[in-house]
Motif scaffolding. Structure first.
Motif, PDB file in Angstrom:
ATOM      1  N   ASN A  33       0.807  -1.221   0.000  1.00  0.00           N
ATOM      2  CA  ASN A  33       0.000   0.000   0.000  1.00  0.00           C
ATOM      3  C   ASN A  33       0.842   1.275   0.000  1.00  0.00           C
ATOM      4  O   ASN A  33       0.305   2.367  -0.189  1.00  0.00           O
ATOM      5  N   LYS A  34       2.131   1.156   0.267  1.00  0.00           N
ATOM      6  CA  LYS A  34       2.999   2.329   0.434  1.00  0.00           C
ATOM      7  C   LYS A  34       3.258   3.003  -0.910  1.00  0.00           C
ATOM      8  O   LYS A  34       3.645   2.360  -1.876  1.00  0.00           O
ATOM      9  N   THR A  35       3.036   4.303  -0.936  1.00  0.00           N
ATOM     10  CA  THR A  35       3.257   5.091  -2.145  1.00  0.00           C
ATOM     11  C   THR A  35       4.560   5.872  -2.038  1.00  0.00           C
ATOM     12  O   THR A  35       5.162   5.962  -0.959  1.00  0.00           O
ATOM     13  N   LYS A  36       4.957   6.467  -3.136  1.00  0.00           N
ATOM     14  CA  LYS A  36       6.144   7.333  -3.149  1.00  0.00           C
ATOM     15  C   LYS A  36       5.941   8.496  -2.174  1.00  0.00           C
ATOM     16  O   LYS A  36       6.861   8.882  -1.458  1.00  0.00           O
ATOM     17  N   LYS A  37       4.739   9.023  -2.128  1.00  0.00           N
ATOM     18  CA  LYS A  37       4.424  10.119  -1.208  1.00  0.00           C
ATOM     19  C   LYS A  37       4.586   9.674   0.247  1.00  0.00           C
ATOM     20  O   LYS A  37       5.136  10.411   1.071  1.00  0.00           O
ATOM     21  N   ASP A  38       4.127   8.458   0.564  1.00  0.00           N
ATOM     22  CA  ASP A  38       4.305   7.923   1.922  1.00  0.00           C
ATOM     23  C   ASP A  38       5.782   7.823   2.274  1.00  0.00           C
ATOM     24  O   ASP A  38       6.190   8.157   3.389  1.00  0.00           O
ATOM     25  N   GLU A  39       6.585   7.370   1.325  1.00  0.00           N
ATOM     26  CA  GLU A  39       8.032   7.256   1.553  1.00  0.00           C
ATOM     27  C   GLU A  39       8.657   8.627   1.788  1.00  0.00           C
ATOM     28  O   GLU A  39       9.523   8.776   2.648  1.00  0.00           O
ATOM     29  N   GLU A  40       8.218   9.605   1.027  1.00  0.00           N
ATOM     30  CA  GLU A  40       8.740  10.971   1.194  1.00  0.00           C
ATOM     31  C   GLU A  40       8.380  11.520   2.576  1.00  0.00           C
ATOM     32  O   GLU A  40       9.219  12.152   3.231  1.00  0.00           O
ATOM     33  N   ILE A  41       7.166  11.279   3.021  1.00  0.00           N
ATOM     34  CA  ILE A  41       6.737  11.741   4.349  1.00  0.00           C
ATOM     35  C   ILE A  41       7.565  11.058   5.431  1.00  0.00           C
ATOM     36  O   ILE A  41       8.049  11.703   6.362  1.00  0.00           O
ATOM     37  N   GLU A  42       7.751   9.751   5.305  1.00  0.00           N
ATOM     38  CA  GLU A  42       8.538   9.015   6.291  1.00  0.00           C
ATOM     39  C   GLU A  42       9.989   9.519   6.316  1.00  0.00           C
ATOM     40  O   GLU A  42      10.567   9.714   7.388  1.00  0.00           O
ATOM     41  N   ASP A  43      10.573   9.751   5.128  1.00  0.00           N
ATOM     42  CA  ASP A  43      11.944  10.272   5.059  1.00  0.00           C
ATOM     43  C   ASP A  43      12.039  11.650   5.715  1.00  0.00           C
ATOM     44  O   ASP A  43      13.015  11.948   6.415  1.00  0.00           O
ATOM     45  N   LYS A  44      11.024  12.480   5.503  1.00  0.00           N
ATOM     46  CA  LYS A  44      11.007  13.811   6.114  1.00  0.00           C
ATOM     47  C   LYS A  44      10.944  13.698   7.638  1.00  0.00           C
ATOM     48  O   LYS A  44      11.663  14.412   8.356  1.00  0.00           O
ATOM     49  N   GLU A  45      10.103  12.809   8.128  1.00  0.00           N
ATOM     50  CA  GLU A  45       9.985  12.610   9.582  1.00  0.00           C
ATOM     51  C   GLU A  45      11.288  12.088  10.177  1.00  0.00           C
ATOM     52  O   GLU A  45      11.701  12.524  11.262  1.00  0.00           O
ATOM     53  N   ILE A  46      11.941  11.162   9.485  1.00  0.00           N
ATOM     54  CA  ILE A  46      13.228  10.637   9.955  1.00  0.00           C
ATOM     55  C   ILE A  46      14.248  11.769  10.031  1.00  0.00           C
ATOM     56  O   ILE A  46      14.961  11.910  11.025  1.00  0.00           O
ATOM     57  N   THR A  47      14.308  12.565   8.987  1.00  0.00           N
ATOM     58  CA  THR A  47      15.258  13.679   8.956  1.00  0.00           C
ATOM     59  C   THR A  47      14.996  14.651  10.099  1.00  0.00           C
ATOM     60  O   THR A  47      15.932  15.068  10.796  1.00  0.00           O
TER      61      THR A  47
END
Length: 184
Positions: free
Chosen positions: A80-94
């Motif tokens: 179910n994970k989209t590119k947008k979900d990955e971008e949000i997760e990467d932003k939160e990690i950062t």
């Protein structure tokens, strides 16, 4: 790290114990993100003899930290994970890493960059094991917890991630055999 900084960071990381994954355990409860990361780290430790040229301690760190963003975003199943979900997760990690003292911030920033680029042996090992642990967990769960799409997905998932290593391909084949037996 100052005691208060450590406590504050651990309070965020604790959410990995609370946030559940799509996967189920053999005792018929949802697996937590922390449980997945722990067992993934254990897998990395036990395959070190297969990759003597790899820095297994770095692989274990990757396994420990790889889902840190899910402390904030929660788990989204891979299907179910989209590119947008990955971008949000990467932003939160950062953002989370940026709250850490400089030394930790720099080390973890480099670690996540390496993990995302998948250019090093260590990053490829971590990524392959991440996918393999998920498949093993699915096989350990009762088949009634499987979604219809998982019958096919369990036989395809992670194929590209293991392609760099004959050992990883063999591991995946064994896991697929277990999936086929479960489906019988």
């Amino acid at each position: 790290m100052e005691p208060r900084e450590l406590i504050n960071f651990m309070s965020i990381a604790e959410k990995l114990k609370c946030n559940t994954r799509h996967s189920w355990t053999s005792t018929n409860r949802h697996e937590s993100v922390a449980e997945h990361s722990w067992r993934l780290s254990l897998m990395a430790y036990f395959i070190q003899d297969e990759f003597p040229e790899a820095d297994i301690n770095k692989v274990i760190l990757m396994c420990i930290f790889h889902d840190l963003g899910e402390a904030i975003t929660g788990d989204i199943p891979a299907f179910n994970k989209t590119k947008k979900d990955e971008e949000i997760e990467d932003k939160e990690i950062t953002q989370l890493i940026n709250t850490l003292p400089e030394g930790y911030r720099e080390k973890l920033s480099h670690l996540f960059k390496e993990m995302n680029e998948l250019q090093t042996l260590e990053a490829r090992i971590y990524k392959a094991l991440d996918k393999m642990e998920t498949l093993v967990q699915h096989n350990e769960a009762d088949i009634s917890t499987w979604l219809p799409l998982e019958y096919k997905l369990n036989l395809e998932y992670g194929e590209e991630a293991v392609s760099f290593s004959s050992y990883m391909k063999e591991l995946r084949n064994e896991i697929c055999n277990d999936s086929l037996k479960k489906m019988e």
